[in-house]
Design an enzyme around this catalytic site. Structure first.
Site, mmCIF file in Angstrom:
data_model
loop_
_atom_site.group_PDB
_atom_site.id
_atom_site.type_symbol
_atom_site.label_atom_id
_atom_site.label_comp_id
_atom_site.label_asym_id
_atom_site.label_seq_id
_atom_site.Cartn_x
_atom_site.Cartn_y
_atom_site.Cartn_z
ATOM 1 C CG ASP A 66 37.347 43.331 17.950
ATOM 2 O OD1 ASP A 66 37.350 42.543 18.913
ATOM 3 O OD2 ASP A 66 36.792 44.438 17.996
ATOM 4 C CD GLU A 92 31.210 46.686 19.371
ATOM 5 O OE1 GLU A 92 31.452 45.469 19.368
ATOM 6 O OE2 GLU A 92 31.859 47.511 18.727
ATOM 7 C CD GLU A 130 34.485 43.921 14.634
ATOM 8 O OE1 GLU A 130 35.375 44.716 14.972
ATOM 9 O OE2 GLU A 130 33.288 44.072 14.946
ATOM 10 N NE ARG A 150 31.490 50.170 16.865
ATOM 11 C CZ ARG A 150 32.816 49.919 16.904
ATOM 12 N NH1 ARG A 150 33.371 49.136 15.979
ATOM 13 N NH2 ARG A 150 33.580 50.457 17.833
ATOM 14 C CG ASP A 177 31.391 52.500 19.283
ATOM 15 O OD1 ASP A 177 30.549 51.652 18.954
ATOM 16 O OD2 ASP A 177 32.497 52.214 19.769
ATOM 17 C CG ASP A 207 38.526 50.071 20.756
ATOM 18 O OD1 ASP A 207 39.336 49.120 20.703
ATOM 19 O OD2 ASP A 207 37.903 50.468 19.765
#
Length: 725
Positions: free
Chosen positions: A462, A276, A434, A342, A274, A633
């Site tokens: 999200d 992000e 999301e 990602r 990831d 996160d």
């Protein structure tokens, strides 16, 4: 290295650190010369940046129109049809595309035909990345022994050295798993005293002296002879591999009737590396660290020095496992997860590359260029096949709103392929479902990337954050935990699977579900997360390698491919249910209830933000208000900050109440982190503490943040913190 130094090339001002990394570490491994890459990158950046900006302007325009509708209309059952018609008129709800089947080619089996757990890890943490990619296999004995699935009753405590009482419980559980997944024609694996090959057939001798075999003999596919005292047998069930280990030097083997020492399960089939939500990457220094780790993972030479129990060792990527088939043919099986990377979404920019006018380049465009350049080493050249055996590059693209934004990502990937001389649709796309506009138009989103889409996934947090922000002016939202019980969430989760199956994902691509948030509570996960498999999803996120091994049990219990075939005939979820806003039926909460909600949200916000701002930690196990460690996160931060912002907007609470809660919870968070030598307390100086000010801004400025995202404020304050160090 001076982060302000830049190289001017083809209308770009490139950070010296990023330029040096690409020039010295990456391009020499490819067939692309420097001038071709930078000229091509410049063309893509200059031509696509305006399109990126236009798409963001559409988001703001739609939000402005929705806000105006709520100001002029009262949302209720009687006005619902008007509300839906309005969303259709402004293009928020799109006209449905024709029926189609995705056309994605060259997809690895781990994504297309297999079903199993998926890990998501911050790529900036090499240790986590290595743990995840090596979590393709996990010891069932270790996962059970170290988790609360095995109770401590009747002398089975887990503290101290090896407890044979607890070990016996683990082995009994594991043997039941074998009986269910690899049943014998008669008898039980718990009664087995010997497993041996006779005339290319596996024969099992039981404690009563009788011999038996597998009810499905073809499930046995191979064996390995590691040494005179160490062998293993390999099986396949529901497309997943199971390895029975017989290490005669193991204390466990010596106590087992059949000398079985462990059972290894194929666990995390795929991992998302990831860039992000789980990282804090705000400048060239951070981005280069992320890209360097991605390069190490693709080349297979990423290592990390680990200190554990007073000893230091080097962790590296596992080598493939070698076996011999019953007929004597040698073969190998992968010991590593297939990796996605990602990229960031369309919103953020990054100073690692500037335009000539000093404007920052869209970070998503930069990610696509650099991560694909690195991943191209896996498609051709000396590193080929280390990740994708099918020659594909897998990129998850998050936080897209509606099908035009997916089409833009598709165009971006196509342009990158042309620059890198990659075959068309080499870059595969994972679409994160999301955002509300994507949920409502998921079929169209998939259609716009139908030749490269390989993954869809629901993300409750999200998605809830966007739900609150989009409908900010509709009224006060129900309490945060109660949002999970409202109609839209169930419809959203089902619709994602329905549409994926309608579009031909079964046997071709992944349909995924979200994260289990409590990494220390494996018993509850084992009981609850099977629902993700029962939903028809062929992957779901887990927070650790141990959790991956536990969750793998669910994919042995349910044949997902067969289940998906049955689900195709069910009645699809109703879009009207997805549109139902989770407003509170009654806002007559007392002061104690309001304070409790504020404290819970504030504590979660502060516990996450203080690590993000001060230490650059984008994902970690953060104690909640009850000291239960939760994986946090930016998605969890988004929902909490938007929820308080909504209550402020509708007068459920006052700014004074919120600030009281923030200050009170800052003291709690300080206490929870008192043993962290790198931690900087917030409560000693609220007025000048950068992390505390960032957390407050996320709440008090939450209504004005684009789509309710937290990144703009987090990045600004993190940069401020780095400059202050």
């Amino acid at each position: 290295m001076d982060m302000n130094k830049r190289i001017s090339l083809h209308g770009l001002q490139i950070s010296t650190e990023l330029h040096q990394f690409i020039e010295q570490d990456v391009l020499p491994l490819t067939a692309i010369d420097s001038d071709t890459f930078w000229q091509g990158a410049s063309d893509i950046i200059h031509q696509l940046t305006p399109k990126n900006q236009d798409l963001l302007a559409v988001r703001e325009s739609l939000q402005s129109q929705i806000d105006q509708w709520h100001q002029e209309n009262s949302y209720s059952e009687t006005t619902f049809n008007d509300y839906k018609a309005f969303l259709t008129d402004i293009g928020y709800i799109e006209s449905l595309s024709e029926n189609f089947t995705i056309e994605t080619q060259n997809v690895d089996a781990e994504l297309a035909t297999m079903a199993g757990p998926q890990l998501v890890v911050p790529i900036m943490n090499a240790r986590f990345a290595l743990n995840a990619v090596n979590a393709r296999w996990g010891s069932l004995y270790d996962a059970l022994y170290g988790s609360d699935i095995i109770t401590e009753e009747n002398g089975a405590e887990s503290k101290g050295g090896y407890n044979p009482v607890r070990g016996a419980k683990v082995i009994a559980f594991a043997k039941r798993f074998l009986d269910e997944s690899l049943p014998l024609t008669n008898g039980s694996h718990s009664d087995a005293t010997k497993y041996e090959l006779i005339d290319q057939q596996l024969v099992i001798t039981l404690s009563n002296g009788t011999q038996t075999q597998l009810a499905t003999p073809d499930a046995f596919i191979g064996s390995a002879h590691h040494s005179e005292t160490n062998t293993s047998l390999l099986f396949r069930h529901n497309q997943l591999l199971v390895e029975l280990c017989f290490d005669l030097n193991s204390a466990i083997s010596q106590q087992d009737k059949a000398q079985l020492s462990d059972i290894y399960l194929e666990s995390a089939l795929t991992t998302i590396m990831d860039c992000e939500d789980s990282v804090a990457a705000v400048d060239a220094e951070d981005k280069v660290l992320a890209y360097k780790n991605w390069l190490g993972l693709i080349k297979g030479d990423l290592t990390e020095s680990i200190e554990k129990g007073g000893k230091t060792f080097t962790r590296q990527m596992n080598a493939d496992k070698a076996f011999t088939s019953p007929s004597g043919e040698a073969f190998t099986v992968s010991a590593r997860s297939v990796m996605f990377v990602r990229n960031v979404g369309h919103l953020m920019t990054n100073s690692a590359i500037l335009l000539e006018d000093g404007g920052e380049v869209p970070e998503g465009i930069m990610d696509a260029l650099v991560t694909s350049l690195i991943a191209s080493l896996d498609v051709s050249g000396e590193f080929s096949g280390g990740n994708s055996k099918q020659g594909s590059i897998y990129i998850v693209k998050p936080k897209m709103h509606g099908s035009d934004e997916v089409a833009f990502a598709d165009e971006l990937f196509a342009r990158v392929e042309q620059l890198l001389s990659l075959p068309k649709n080499t870059i595969k796309m994972g679409i994160m479902d999301e955002e509300r506009r994507t949920s409502l138009n998921l079929k169209n989103c998939i259609y716009r990337a139908k030749e490269r889409v390989v993954f869809i996934n629901t993300g409750f947090l999200d998605r809830t954050g966007d739900e609150i922000h989009t409908s900010m002016l509709a009224g006060a939202m129900t309490r945060k935990n109660d949002i999970k019980l409202t109609e839209w969430i169930a419809a959203y989760e089902q619709s994602n699977v329905d549409i994926g199956l309608q579009c031909g994902f079964s046997g071709r691509a992944q349909i995924g579900k979200g994260m289990w948030p409590v990494p220390d509570n494996m018993d509850d996960m084992y009981k609850a997360k099977i629902a993700h498999v029962e939903s028809g999803a062929n992957t779901a996120w887990v927070p650790s390698p141990t959790a991956a091994t536990i969750h793998a049990l669910h994919y042995h219990q349910i044949n997902v491919a067969a289940l998906q075939q049955r689900l195709m005939s069910r009645t699809a979820a109703n879009i009207d249910d997805i549109l139902k806003i989770p407003l509170a039926d009654n806002t007559d909460w007392n002061t104690e209830e309001i304070t409790q909600e504020l404290d819970n949200n504030a504590q979660g916000i502060l516990g996450y933000v203080v690590r993000w701002i001060d230490q650059g930690i984008g994902c970690s196990k953060v104690p909640d208000i009850n000291d239960v460690g939760l994986m946090e996160d930016r998605a969890t931060l988004r929902i909490s900050s938007q929820h308080i912002a909504n209550w402020l907007k509708h007068g459920i609470c006052t700014e004074e109440q919120v600030m009281q809660s923030m200050q009170k919870m800052a003291k709690v968070v300080d206490e929870q982190n008192q043993h962290d030598p790198l931690y900087q307390p917030m409560a000693i100086n609220f007025d000048n503490n950068i992390a505390f000010k960032a957390a407050c801004d996320l709440v008090f400025k939450g209504e004005t943040q684009p789509s309710g995202y937290t990144e703009p404020l987090l990045h600004a304050y993190r940069i401020k913190r780095k400059q202050a160090n």
